[in-house]
Scaffold this active site. Sequence first.
Site, PDB file in Angstrom:
ATOM      1  N   SER A 146       0.854  -1.200   0.000  1.00 34.18           N
ATOM      2  CA  SER A 146       0.000   0.000   0.000  1.00 34.18           C
ATOM      3  C   SER A 146       0.882   1.238   0.000  1.00 34.18           C
ATOM      4  O   SER A 146       2.005   1.208   0.540  1.00 34.18           O
ATOM      5  CB  SER A 146      -0.879   0.028   1.257  1.00 34.18           C
ATOM      6  OG  SER A 146      -1.501   1.293   1.383  1.00 34.18           O
ATOM      7  N   TYR A 159      -1.374  -0.555  10.525  1.00 35.08           N
ATOM      8  CA  TYR A 159      -1.524  -0.923   9.101  1.00 35.08           C
ATOM      9  C   TYR A 159      -0.258  -0.546   8.331  1.00 35.08           C
ATOM     10  O   TYR A 159       0.269  -1.347   7.542  1.00 35.08           O
ATOM     11  CB  TYR A 159      -2.758  -0.229   8.526  1.00 35.08           C
ATOM     12  CG  TYR A 159      -3.000  -0.530   7.059  1.00 35.08           C
ATOM     13  CD1 TYR A 159      -3.152  -1.840   6.604  1.00 35.08           C
ATOM     14  CD2 TYR A 159      -3.091   0.501   6.116  1.00 35.08           C
ATOM     15  CE1 TYR A 159      -3.375  -2.111   5.251  1.00 35.08           C
ATOM     16  CE2 TYR A 159      -3.327   0.246   4.772  1.00 35.08           C
ATOM     17  CZ  TYR A 159      -3.459  -1.070   4.352  1.00 35.08           C
ATOM     18  OH  TYR A 159      -3.677  -1.335   3.015  1.00 35.08           O
TER      19      TYR A 159
HETATM   20  P1  NAP Z   1     -11.730  -5.892   0.712  1.00 35.84           P
HETATM   21  O1  NAP Z   1     -12.640  -5.277  -0.281  1.00 35.84           O
HETATM   22  O2  NAP Z   1     -12.030  -5.748   2.166  1.00 35.84           O
HETATM   23  O3  NAP Z   1     -11.572  -7.451   0.386  1.00 35.84           O
HETATM   24  C1  NAP Z   1     -10.736  -8.199   1.227  1.00 35.84           C
HETATM   25  C2  NAP Z   1     -10.624  -9.622   0.720  1.00 35.84           C
HETATM   26  O4  NAP Z   1      -9.746 -10.329   1.613  1.00 35.84           O
HETATM   27  C3  NAP Z   1     -11.946 -10.351   0.719  1.00 35.84           C
HETATM   28  O5  NAP Z   1     -11.983 -11.228  -0.385  1.00 35.84           O
HETATM   29  C4  NAP Z   1     -11.893 -11.147   2.021  1.00 35.84           C
HETATM   30  O6  NAP Z   1     -12.620 -12.377   1.975  1.00 35.84           O
HETATM   31  C5  NAP Z   1     -10.415 -11.486   2.081  1.00 35.84           C
HETATM   32  N1  NAP Z   1      -9.975 -11.849   3.434  1.00 35.84           N
HETATM   33  C6  NAP Z   1     -10.151 -11.167   4.597  1.00 35.84           C
HETATM   34  N2  NAP Z   1      -9.594 -11.840   5.617  1.00 35.84           N
HETATM   35  C7  NAP Z   1      -9.072 -12.974   5.073  1.00 35.84           C
HETATM   36  C8  NAP Z   1      -8.383 -14.071   5.613  1.00 35.84           C
HETATM   37  N3  NAP Z   1      -8.112 -14.146   6.927  1.00 35.84           N
HETATM   38  N4  NAP Z   1      -7.988 -15.064   4.774  1.00 35.84           N
HETATM   39  C9  NAP Z   1      -8.265 -15.010   3.451  1.00 35.84           C
HETATM   40  N5  NAP Z   1      -8.912 -13.981   2.879  1.00 35.84           N
HETATM   41  C10 NAP Z   1      -9.319 -12.976   3.694  1.00 35.84           C
HETATM   42  O7  NAP Z   1     -10.223  -5.359   0.531  1.00 35.84           O
HETATM   43  P2  NAP Z   1      -9.544  -4.441  -0.600  1.00 35.84           P
HETATM   44  O8  NAP Z   1      -9.871  -3.029  -0.326  1.00 35.84           O
HETATM   45  O9  NAP Z   1      -9.838  -5.025  -1.934  1.00 35.84           O
HETATM   46  O10 NAP Z   1      -7.988  -4.643  -0.233  1.00 35.84           O
HETATM   47  C11 NAP Z   1      -7.263  -5.753  -0.746  1.00 35.84           C
HETATM   48  C12 NAP Z   1      -5.783  -5.556  -0.467  1.00 35.84           C
HETATM   49  O11 NAP Z   1      -5.342  -4.312  -1.014  1.00 35.84           O
HETATM   50  C13 NAP Z   1      -5.420  -5.516   1.023  1.00 35.84           C
HETATM   51  O12 NAP Z   1      -4.173  -6.156   1.231  1.00 35.84           O
HETATM   52  C14 NAP Z   1      -5.275  -4.019   1.303  1.00 35.84           C
HETATM   53  O13 NAP Z   1      -4.448  -3.756   2.394  1.00 35.84           O
HETATM   54  C15 NAP Z   1      -4.687  -3.554  -0.007  1.00 35.84           C
HETATM   55  N6  NAP Z   1      -4.909  -2.126  -0.287  1.00 35.84           N
HETATM   56  C16 NAP Z   1      -6.170  -1.637  -0.439  1.00 35.84           C
HETATM   57  C17 NAP Z   1      -6.342  -0.283  -0.693  1.00 35.84           C
HETATM   58  C18 NAP Z   1      -7.709   0.312  -0.885  1.00 35.84           C
HETATM   59  O14 NAP Z   1      -7.827   1.560  -0.876  1.00 35.84           O
HETATM   60  N7  NAP Z   1      -8.750  -0.487  -1.064  1.00 35.84           N
HETATM   61  C19 NAP Z   1      -5.236   0.562  -0.800  1.00 35.84           C
HETATM   62  C20 NAP Z   1      -3.967   0.035  -0.622  1.00 35.84           C
HETATM   63  C21 NAP Z   1      -3.804  -1.322  -0.380  1.00 35.84           C
HETATM   64  P3  NAP Z   1     -14.017 -12.527   2.780  1.00 35.84           P
HETATM   65  O15 NAP Z   1     -14.927 -11.502   2.212  1.00 35.84           O
HETATM   66  O16 NAP Z   1     -14.421 -13.938   2.517  1.00 35.84           O
HETATM   67  O17 NAP Z   1     -13.696 -12.246   4.228  1.00 35.84           O
END
Ligand code: NAP
Length: 252
Positions: A146, A159
Amino acid sequence: MSSNTKKLTGKVAVVTGASKGIGASIARHLAAEGASVVVNYASSREGADRVVAEITGKGGRAVAVQGDVAQKSDVERLFAETKKTFGALDILVNNAGIYVGVPVGQITEEHFRRHFNLNVLGVILATQEALKYFGPEGGSIVNISSVVSTLSPAGMGVYNATKSAVDGLTRTFAKELGPRKIRVNSVSPGPVETEGTRAAGVIEQFQAYAALTPLGRIGQPDDIASAVVFFASADSVWITGESLCVCGGFHG
Ligand code: NAP
């Protein structure tokens, strides 16, 4: 796109946390390039099934596999299922992650452990298990980090620490695994609109960042997925240990 112009034909990929958000888009993009994709999820069976149906509906190959990547036994089962279903492993995308912002005075041990167990230990466990399955041709590991690890926003200490750890693991594992032709890179998204960030109620705050972003908008999951395809494919065959910010130029 005809199969002979696809970048990942014949490859097998595991994407952790692919039932929604950035992970779901990564799974769709890898499949569109010809990879067989394991769509991992923790609890959202419906979301994972939807992603699989979208992929198979377009003629791709995908399967949903439940597993908490912070649990060693679940991770072992995830990769055993991958081998059983698709017979190999070429690409691992460590995407599953959580992000809850709290100021320093409110950090609890539970908050610390929850973030480090998934965002850091999960990356280590999945990488260790993947190493048992990558073949002699090597493979590609893409860690989703991130921009917080360089922006260091207030209120995101734990985080930030987890994603800084991911950046460190990426560089170190790249050195350790290079001799096995396994490349390790990371993609660092800026603010992206996902189910997770919508549920966290931060989209309004993200829109304010758009004004500070040279490309004038916040990100969508597809913006991140195309960079992951680049690192997963032979287009980046001589790149390892690198981190790419995919953030519209937003560096604070
Ligand atoms: P999200 O919409 O909350 O989706 C998270 C995903 O991770 C879901 O498929 C969830 O599955 C899964 N998950 C959660 N806990 C888990 C576990 N213990 N084991 C396996 N899977 C698990 O997240 P996102 O915003 O797409 O973010 C994805 C990644 O990008 C993360 O690493 C985050 O830190 C990074 N990121 C995001 C942003 C942003 O602005 N969105 C920015 C920078 C980095 P379930 O629904 O089945 O729980």
